[in-house]
Design a protein around this motif. Sequence first.
Motif, PDB file in Angstrom:
ATOM      1  N   LYS A  24       0.876  -1.169   0.000  1.00  0.00           N
ATOM      2  CA  LYS A  24       0.000   0.000   0.000  1.00  0.00           C
ATOM      3  C   LYS A  24       0.911   1.217   0.000  1.00  0.00           C
ATOM      4  CE  LYS A  24      -3.934  -2.128   2.342  1.00  0.00           C
ATOM      5  NZ  LYS A  24      -4.833  -2.097   3.526  1.00  0.00           N
ATOM      6  N   VAL A  25       0.757   2.073  -1.002  1.00  0.00           N
ATOM      7  CA  VAL A  25       1.707   3.163  -1.212  1.00  0.00           C
ATOM      8  C   VAL A  25       0.970   4.479  -1.418  1.00  0.00           C
ATOM      9  CG1 VAL A  25       3.631   3.987  -2.636  1.00  0.00           C
ATOM     10  CG2 VAL A  25       3.291   1.519  -2.336  1.00  0.00           C
ATOM     11  N   GLU A  26       1.520   5.546  -0.830  1.00  0.00           N
ATOM     12  CA  GLU A  26       1.039   6.905  -1.078  1.00  0.00           C
ATOM     13  C   GLU A  26       2.199   7.697  -1.658  1.00  0.00           C
ATOM     14  OE1 GLU A  26      -0.888  10.720   1.336  1.00  0.00           O
ATOM     15  OE2 GLU A  26      -0.754   8.747   2.311  1.00  0.00           O
ATOM     16  N   THR A  27       1.964   8.398  -2.767  1.00  0.00           N
ATOM     17  CA  THR A  27       3.021   9.142  -3.460  1.00  0.00           C
ATOM     18  C   THR A  27       2.609  10.607  -3.674  1.00  0.00           C
ATOM     19  OG1 THR A  27       2.131   8.535  -5.623  1.00  0.00           O
ATOM     20  CG2 THR A  27       3.796   7.060  -4.676  1.00  0.00           C
ATOM     21  N   LYS A  33      -2.919   7.338  -3.982  1.00  0.00           N
ATOM     22  CA  LYS A  33      -2.890   6.169  -3.101  1.00  0.00           C
ATOM     23  C   LYS A  33      -3.152   4.923  -3.941  1.00  0.00           C
ATOM     24  CE  LYS A  33      -4.373   8.545   1.119  1.00  0.00           C
ATOM     25  NZ  LYS A  33      -5.422   8.648   2.167  1.00  0.00           N
ATOM     26  N   ILE A  34      -2.226   3.979  -3.896  1.00  0.00           N
ATOM     27  CA  ILE A  34      -2.350   2.767  -4.713  1.00  0.00           C
ATOM     28  C   ILE A  34      -2.076   1.525  -3.862  1.00  0.00           C
ATOM     29  CG2 ILE A  34      -1.765   3.887  -6.901  1.00  0.00           C
ATOM     30  CD1 ILE A  34       1.112   2.882  -6.528  1.00  0.00           C
ATOM     31  N   ALA A  35      -2.542   0.400  -4.358  1.00  0.00           N
ATOM     32  CA  ALA A  35      -2.273  -0.887  -3.731  1.00  0.00           C
ATOM     33  C   ALA A  35      -1.968  -1.895  -4.830  1.00  0.00           C
ATOM     34  CB  ALA A  35      -3.459  -1.344  -2.904  1.00  0.00           C
ATOM     35  N   PHE A  36      -1.045  -2.790  -4.573  1.00  0.00           N
ATOM     36  CA  PHE A  36      -0.690  -3.797  -5.574  1.00  0.00           C
ATOM     37  C   PHE A  36       0.049  -4.949  -4.899  1.00  0.00           C
ATOM     38  CE2 PHE A  36       2.703  -0.651  -5.439  1.00  0.00           C
ATOM     39  CZ  PHE A  36       3.846  -1.420  -5.334  1.00  0.00           C
ATOM     40  N   MET A  44      13.239  -4.279  -7.029  1.00  0.00           N
ATOM     41  CA  MET A  44      12.788  -3.639  -8.265  1.00  0.00           C
ATOM     42  C   MET A  44      11.595  -2.725  -7.993  1.00  0.00           C
ATOM     43  SD  MET A  44      13.161  -6.911 -10.838  1.00  0.00           S
ATOM     44  CE  MET A  44      12.703  -6.024 -12.328  1.00  0.00           C
ATOM     45  N   VAL A  45      10.699  -3.163  -7.116  1.00  0.00           N
ATOM     46  CA  VAL A  45       9.540  -2.347  -6.749  1.00  0.00           C
ATOM     47  C   VAL A  45       9.992  -1.042  -6.114  1.00  0.00           C
ATOM     48  CG1 VAL A  45       7.550  -2.193  -5.194  1.00  0.00           C
ATOM     49  CG2 VAL A  45       7.947  -4.288  -6.495  1.00  0.00           C
ATOM     50  N   LEU A  46      10.912  -1.140  -5.150  1.00  0.00           N
ATOM     51  CA  LEU A  46      11.383   0.057  -4.449  1.00  0.00           C
ATOM     52  C   LEU A  46      12.082   1.028  -5.403  1.00  0.00           C
ATOM     53  CD1 LEU A  46      12.725  -1.579  -1.154  1.00  0.00           C
ATOM     54  CD2 LEU A  46      10.543  -0.394  -1.506  1.00  0.00           C
ATOM     55  N   LEU A  47      12.883   0.485  -6.310  1.00  0.00           N
ATOM     56  CA  LEU A  47      13.568   1.343  -7.284  1.00  0.00           C
ATOM     57  C   LEU A  47      12.564   2.051  -8.197  1.00  0.00           C
ATOM     58  CD1 LEU A  47      16.572  -0.974  -8.250  1.00  0.00           C
ATOM     59  CD2 LEU A  47      16.687   1.170  -6.958  1.00  0.00           C
ATOM     60  N   GLU A  48      11.534   1.339  -8.619  1.00  0.00           N
ATOM     61  CA  GLU A  48      10.512   1.935  -9.483  1.00  0.00           C
ATOM     62  C   GLU A  48       9.741   3.035  -8.750  1.00  0.00           C
ATOM     63  OE1 GLU A  48       8.216   2.634 -12.832  1.00  0.00           O
ATOM     64  OE2 GLU A  48      10.003   1.372 -12.669  1.00  0.00           O
ATOM     65  N   LEU A  49       9.445   2.787  -7.465  1.00  0.00           N
ATOM     66  CA  LEU A  49       8.640   3.739  -6.700  1.00  0.00           C
ATOM     67  C   LEU A  49       9.362   5.061  -6.438  1.00  0.00           C
ATOM     68  CD1 LEU A  49       6.938   1.381  -4.086  1.00  0.00           C
ATOM     69  CD2 LEU A  49       5.808   2.600  -5.953  1.00  0.00           C
ATOM     70  N   ASP A  64       8.107   9.768  -5.889  1.00  0.00           N
ATOM     71  CA  ASP A  64       8.201  10.546  -4.653  1.00  0.00           C
ATOM     72  C   ASP A  64       7.287   9.968  -3.559  1.00  0.00           C
ATOM     73  OD1 ASP A  64       9.013  12.447  -2.895  1.00  0.00           O
ATOM     74  OD2 ASP A  64       8.228  14.172  -3.986  1.00  0.00           O
ATOM     75  N   VAL A  65       7.710   8.871  -2.982  1.00  0.00           N
ATOM     76  CA  VAL A  65       6.906   8.130  -2.006  1.00  0.00           C
ATOM     77  C   VAL A  65       6.751   8.916  -0.703  1.00  0.00           C
ATOM     78  CG1 VAL A  65       6.785   6.045  -0.598  1.00  0.00           C
ATOM     79  CG2 VAL A  65       7.541   5.904  -2.983  1.00  0.00           C
ATOM     80  N   VAL A  66       5.510   9.006  -0.226  1.00  0.00           N
ATOM     81  CA  VAL A  66       5.205   9.627   1.061  1.00  0.00           C
ATOM     82  C   VAL A  66       5.089   8.556   2.145  1.00  0.00           C
ATOM     83  CG1 VAL A  66       3.507  10.987   2.359  1.00  0.00           C
ATOM     84  CG2 VAL A  66       4.007  11.537  -0.042  1.00  0.00           C
ATOM     85  N   LYS A  67       4.455   7.443   1.787  1.00  0.00           N
ATOM     86  CA  LYS A  67       4.195   6.380   2.769  1.00  0.00           C
ATOM     87  C   LYS A  67       4.151   5.043   2.042  1.00  0.00           C
ATOM     88  CE  LYS A  67       0.757   4.989   6.242  1.00  0.00           C
ATOM     89  NZ  LYS A  67      -0.578   5.310   6.820  1.00  0.00           N
ATOM     90  N   ILE A  68       4.703   4.006   2.676  1.00  0.00           N
ATOM     91  CA  ILE A  68       4.657   2.667   2.074  1.00  0.00           C
ATOM     92  C   ILE A  68       4.483   1.611   3.168  1.00  0.00           C
ATOM     93  CG2 ILE A  68       7.194   2.508   2.075  1.00  0.00           C
ATOM     94  CD1 ILE A  68       6.923   0.764  -0.474  1.00  0.00           C
TER      95      ILE A  68
END
Length: 299
Positions: free
Chosen positions: A226-229, A254-257, A266-271, A275-279
């Motif tokens: 769950k990510v907020e950017t 706000k997205i979820a996957f 790879m996920v972290l590098l892509e995110l 500009d990630v606010v919360k993960i």
Amino acid sequence: MAKIVEVSQLQKQFGKFQALKNVSFELNSGEVLGYVGPNGAGKSTTIRTLLGLIKASSGTVKIFGKDVWTDSIDIHKDLAYVPGDVYLWPNLTGGEIIDLFLKMHGAFDAEKRDELIKKFEFDPKKKARSYSKGNRQKVALIAALASKAELYIFDEPTSGLDPLMEAVFQDEVARLKAEGKAILLSSHILSEVERLCDRIAIIAAGEIVEYGSLEEMRHLTRYEFKVETRKEATDLANQAYIYDLKVDEHDPLKIAFQADSDKILMVLLELTAYDVVKIDSNPQTLEELFMHHYSQGRG
């Protein structure tokens, strides 16, 4: 740890129907093994084989190093069993039935029996005909938990119990484990299995499809993110290692996957591009792992 249960290449056929196909697992002293699967998967057939009630078509099944079919009487002296549906003598009281079960088994702890009657809030003076399903389960659980056994087989043991009584059962399983006992737990309450078990065997269509610790299984499963950017993740859905991407309908930031556990870097590098606010990330639960294999089996 001593090997208590050894099942190797177990097969069972009923006429042309093959109920079990090369089932193999082990259970050691001081260990809880969760045995889970959908209805009709082969759980009860496996347990009936372990109890010496039915004979394997092929393979070897041993408890305490003894053959479960030829040495079942010896084995049962150190084995306690609770089925998922308990039938009792209607004209006897619950207390009388508990004492009868304990005397039939042999060695038991009378103080532990009395303690369990209080813990399970059980009235031993009522006739069994008046008991609900939950109270019938309590009779079997109290008798099993008060007996002095080395192996405990629980087949849907908390069926009909309320959450408080489930917690009592879970405490007792933790006690048995600490005492070095071996416990085979077949349960439909996957959170219970996940909380109590050291290892898990998932059976589907008569075959073990996963076997090991939950952590060992999770290398094959996905993580939930769950990510907020600060920027919309417009290109994330195009990445082959991203699954089931959902964008919050009220907030596109706000997205979820899901992503496989070996693709986290790879996920972290892509995110970082968004500009990630919360993960938040968590491995799949046992229920999600179970449903993955269940849906595969049905398909």
